[in-house]
Design an enzyme around this catalytic site. Structure first.
Site, PDB file in Angstrom:
ATOM      1  N   ARG A  56      -8.416 -12.905 -15.172  1.00  0.00           N
ATOM      2  CA  ARG A  56      -8.375 -11.436 -15.029  1.00  0.00           C
ATOM      3  C   ARG A  56      -9.654 -10.896 -14.408  1.00  0.00           C
ATOM      4  O   ARG A  56      -9.648  -9.891 -13.710  1.00  0.00           O
ATOM      5  CB  ARG A  56      -8.101 -10.792 -16.406  1.00  0.00           C
ATOM      6  CG  ARG A  56      -8.287  -9.294 -16.435  1.00  0.00           C
ATOM      7  CD  ARG A  56      -7.478  -8.590 -17.518  1.00  0.00           C
ATOM      8  NE  ARG A  56      -7.598  -9.200 -18.829  1.00  0.00           N
ATOM      9  CZ  ARG A  56      -8.690  -9.138 -19.611  1.00  0.00           C
ATOM     10  NH1 ARG A  56      -9.761  -8.488 -19.205  1.00  0.00           N
ATOM     11  NH2 ARG A  56      -8.689  -9.722 -20.783  1.00  0.00           N
ATOM     12  N   TYR A 108       2.175   9.643   1.388  1.00  0.00           N
ATOM     13  CA  TYR A 108       3.038   8.782   0.587  1.00  0.00           C
ATOM     14  C   TYR A 108       3.443   9.509  -0.700  1.00  0.00           C
ATOM     15  O   TYR A 108       2.602  10.123  -1.364  1.00  0.00           O
ATOM     16  CB  TYR A 108       2.290   7.485   0.267  1.00  0.00           C
ATOM     17  CG  TYR A 108       3.150   6.495  -0.462  1.00  0.00           C
ATOM     18  CD1 TYR A 108       4.206   5.875   0.192  1.00  0.00           C
ATOM     19  CD2 TYR A 108       2.943   6.201  -1.789  1.00  0.00           C
ATOM     20  CE1 TYR A 108       5.022   4.978  -0.476  1.00  0.00           C
ATOM     21  CE2 TYR A 108       3.749   5.299  -2.463  1.00  0.00           C
ATOM     22  CZ  TYR A 108       4.792   4.695  -1.795  1.00  0.00           C
ATOM     23  OH  TYR A 108       5.600   3.814  -2.461  1.00  0.00           O
ATOM     24  N   ASP A 180      -6.140   5.703   3.378  1.00  0.00           N
ATOM     25  CA  ASP A 180      -4.983   4.816   3.212  1.00  0.00           C
ATOM     26  C   ASP A 180      -4.645   4.289   4.606  1.00  0.00           C
ATOM     27  O   ASP A 180      -4.137   5.015   5.453  1.00  0.00           O
ATOM     28  CB  ASP A 180      -3.822   5.594   2.592  1.00  0.00           C
ATOM     29  CG  ASP A 180      -2.592   4.719   2.324  1.00  0.00           C
ATOM     30  OD1 ASP A 180      -2.466   3.659   2.972  1.00  0.00           O
ATOM     31  OD2 ASP A 180      -1.760   5.112   1.491  1.00  0.00           O
ATOM     32  N   LYS A 205       3.138  -4.172   2.566  1.00  0.00           N
ATOM     33  CA  LYS A 205       3.758  -3.810   3.834  1.00  0.00           C
ATOM     34  C   LYS A 205       3.384  -4.827   4.917  1.00  0.00           C
ATOM     35  O   LYS A 205       3.774  -5.965   4.822  1.00  0.00           O
ATOM     36  CB  LYS A 205       3.354  -2.372   4.182  1.00  0.00           C
ATOM     37  CG  LYS A 205       3.509  -1.386   2.995  1.00  0.00           C
ATOM     38  CD  LYS A 205       4.943  -1.196   2.557  1.00  0.00           C
ATOM     39  CE  LYS A 205       5.092  -0.409   1.253  1.00  0.00           C
ATOM     40  NZ  LYS A 205       4.451   0.897   1.213  1.00  0.00           N
TER      41      LYS A 205
HETATM   42  C1  PLP Z   1       4.000   1.733   0.244  1.00  0.00           C
HETATM   43  C2  PLP Z   1       2.822   2.611   0.398  1.00  0.00           C
HETATM   44  C3  PLP Z   1       1.957   2.845  -0.677  1.00  0.00           C
HETATM   45  C4  PLP Z   1       2.194   2.255  -2.050  1.00  0.00           C
HETATM   46  O1  PLP Z   1       2.133   0.869  -2.046  1.00  0.00           O
HETATM   47  P1  PLP Z   1       2.965  -0.058  -3.080  1.00  0.00           P
HETATM   48  O2  PLP Z   1       2.545  -1.425  -2.710  1.00  0.00           O
HETATM   49  O3  PLP Z   1       4.419   0.237  -2.850  1.00  0.00           O
HETATM   50  O4  PLP Z   1       2.552   0.340  -4.454  1.00  0.00           O
HETATM   51  C5  PLP Z   1       0.856   3.662  -0.454  1.00  0.00           C
HETATM   52  N1  PLP Z   1       0.628   4.218   0.756  1.00  0.00           N
HETATM   53  C6  PLP Z   1       1.445   4.030   1.799  1.00  0.00           C
HETATM   54  C7  PLP Z   1       1.133   4.666   3.104  1.00  0.00           C
HETATM   55  C8  PLP Z   1       2.580   3.219   1.664  1.00  0.00           C
HETATM   56  O5  PLP Z   1       3.401   3.035   2.701  1.00  0.00           O
END
Ligand code: PLP
Length: 384
Positions: A56, A108, A180, A205
């Site tokens: 962890r 998001y 992000d 992604k």
């Molecule tokens: C999918 C996504 C998230 C969240 O990510 P997860 O892995 O689904 O928790 C945050 N920001 C953007 C732009 C995303 O496309």
């Protein structure tokens, strides 16, 4: 003396293949080993023998991924989490009570929920501002604002924020800029080089890239107090990534540059296809000269990404007919995988959708563009 090859600056494509990829010190294995062990042998007085104690807190497979992520985004250090939302939550939880964070108007959906439901419980206020125009952001700054949280290109309207301008505003006010970078990936956009303090990714992604592993990451421009705080909190809160997920994500990173080039090429073709369809109202794609912030995107991105959103003159009904007629595109959420996906965003946003009712979001995969266009033509035909 021979030049030290590790001292030479590396291009991103090369880093993606090699960062965190040293051959195994014990047996020379070229592919990275996957360590499942939750615990590591220590001395009688808990002396660390090889740097690790308990999974962890840190583990060798995770270390390789974090090394690679920090190198790609040009940060000093990175932390990985069990999902993108876990990484985002961890970053925002570092803000002190009484502070404010500016978030984008289009962002998001998880960030919107976090801002509305959870941050207020911690005494943190999130204010939504239009980040496409830096002067709007500058006007929204006040002493309580400790962070500007940007998302560019944004989900799902592919809005673009000028990161260098936002970084300057943040610095002038002693605030942090966090970005992000999920849609762009470090291959297309490097926020730290533009002045950001912190970069967040949903590695679920493009980085994982195969729709089979969930994860998130924070990349820190500096190894400073913010990193120490986040690292300690992750250790104690147990908000961690499983070693197998770290291993799969690292495997995905190796082909990220090659995949991104193909995703981008397919998105360009698809955006051009939609741009000339009479049934289409608006194409949201930063690579089109008609995009309101095309010039900023062209300046700060190496390419325009693999996402395209589109609205139809026939509104919601047309969008649903289109999404129901395509066959190669799968109706599904998420993005960045090898397979092309399409989604009517308003339908998945719950009882109070914020996306335009006629908007479809497309994640362009790695199929041949001609096959994708033929499938999209079936969608157009369904509107007549
Ligand atoms: C999918 C996504 C998230 C969240 O990510 P997860 O892995 O689904 O928790 C945050 N920001 C953007 C732009 C995303 O496309």
């Amino acid at each position: 003396m021979r030049p030290d090859p590790t001292a030479a600056p590396r291009r991103l494509e090369t880093l993606a293949v090699h960062a965190g990829g040293e051959a195994d010190a014990h047996n020379g294995a070229v592919a990275p080993p996957l360590h499942f062990s939750t615990t590591f042998k220590h001395g009688p007085a808990a002396e660390r023998l090889a740097g690790y104690e308990y999974q962890r807190e840190g583990n060798p497979t995770q270390d390789r991924l974090e090394t690679a992520l920090a190198a790609l985004d040009g940060g000093e250090v990175a932390l990985v989490y069990g999902s993108g939302m876990a990484a985002m939550t961890a970053a925002l939880e570092c803000l002190p009570a009484g502070s404010e964070v500016l978030i984008p108007e289009d962002c998001y959906a998880g960030l919107r929920s976090l801002a509305a439901e959870f941050l207020p419980e911690r005494g943190v206020t999130a204010r939504r501002v239009d980040q496409c125009d830096p002067s709007t952001v500058a006007a929204a700054m006040r002493p309580a604002v400790r962070m500007i949280w940007a998302e560019t290109p944004s989900n799902p309207q592919l809005r673009i924020a000028d990161l260098a301008a936002l970084a300057q505003i943040a610095k002038q006010h002693g605030a942090l800029l966090a970005v992000d970078n999920t849609f762009a990936t470090p291959l297309l956009q490097r926020p730290i080089a533009l002045g950001a303090d912190l970069v967040m990714h949903s590695t679920t992604k493009y980085m994982g890239g195969h729709s089979d592993v969930m994860g998130g990451a924070l990349v820190f421009a500096r190894r400073d107090g913010l990193f120490d705080k986040a690292a300690h909190r992750r250790h104690i809160s147990g908000n961690v990534l499983a070693p197998f997920s770290a291993w799969l994500t690292l495997r995905g990173l190796r082909s990220l540059p090659a995949r991104m080039a193909w995703h981008c090429a397919n998105a360009r073709r698809v955006a051009a296809f939609f741009a000339v369809q009479p049934a289409v109202e608006t194409v949201f794609f930063p690579g089109l000269p008609t995009h309101p912030n095309h010039a900023v995107a062209a300046r700060q991105m190496a390419d325009f990404g693999g996402m395209v959103s589109v609205t139809f003159k026939g509104g919601r009904e047309a969008a649903l007919a289109f999404a129901g007629a395509v066959q190669l595109f799968t109706n599904a959420t998420s993005l960045g995988g090898v397979e092309s996906l399409i989604e009517h965003r308003a339908s998945v946003e719950g009882p109070n959708p914020v996306s335009p009712p006629g908007l479809l979001r497309l994640s362009l995969g790695l199929e041949h563009a001609d096959d994708l266009l033929a499938d999209l033509a079936c969608g157009i035909a369904a509107l007549r």
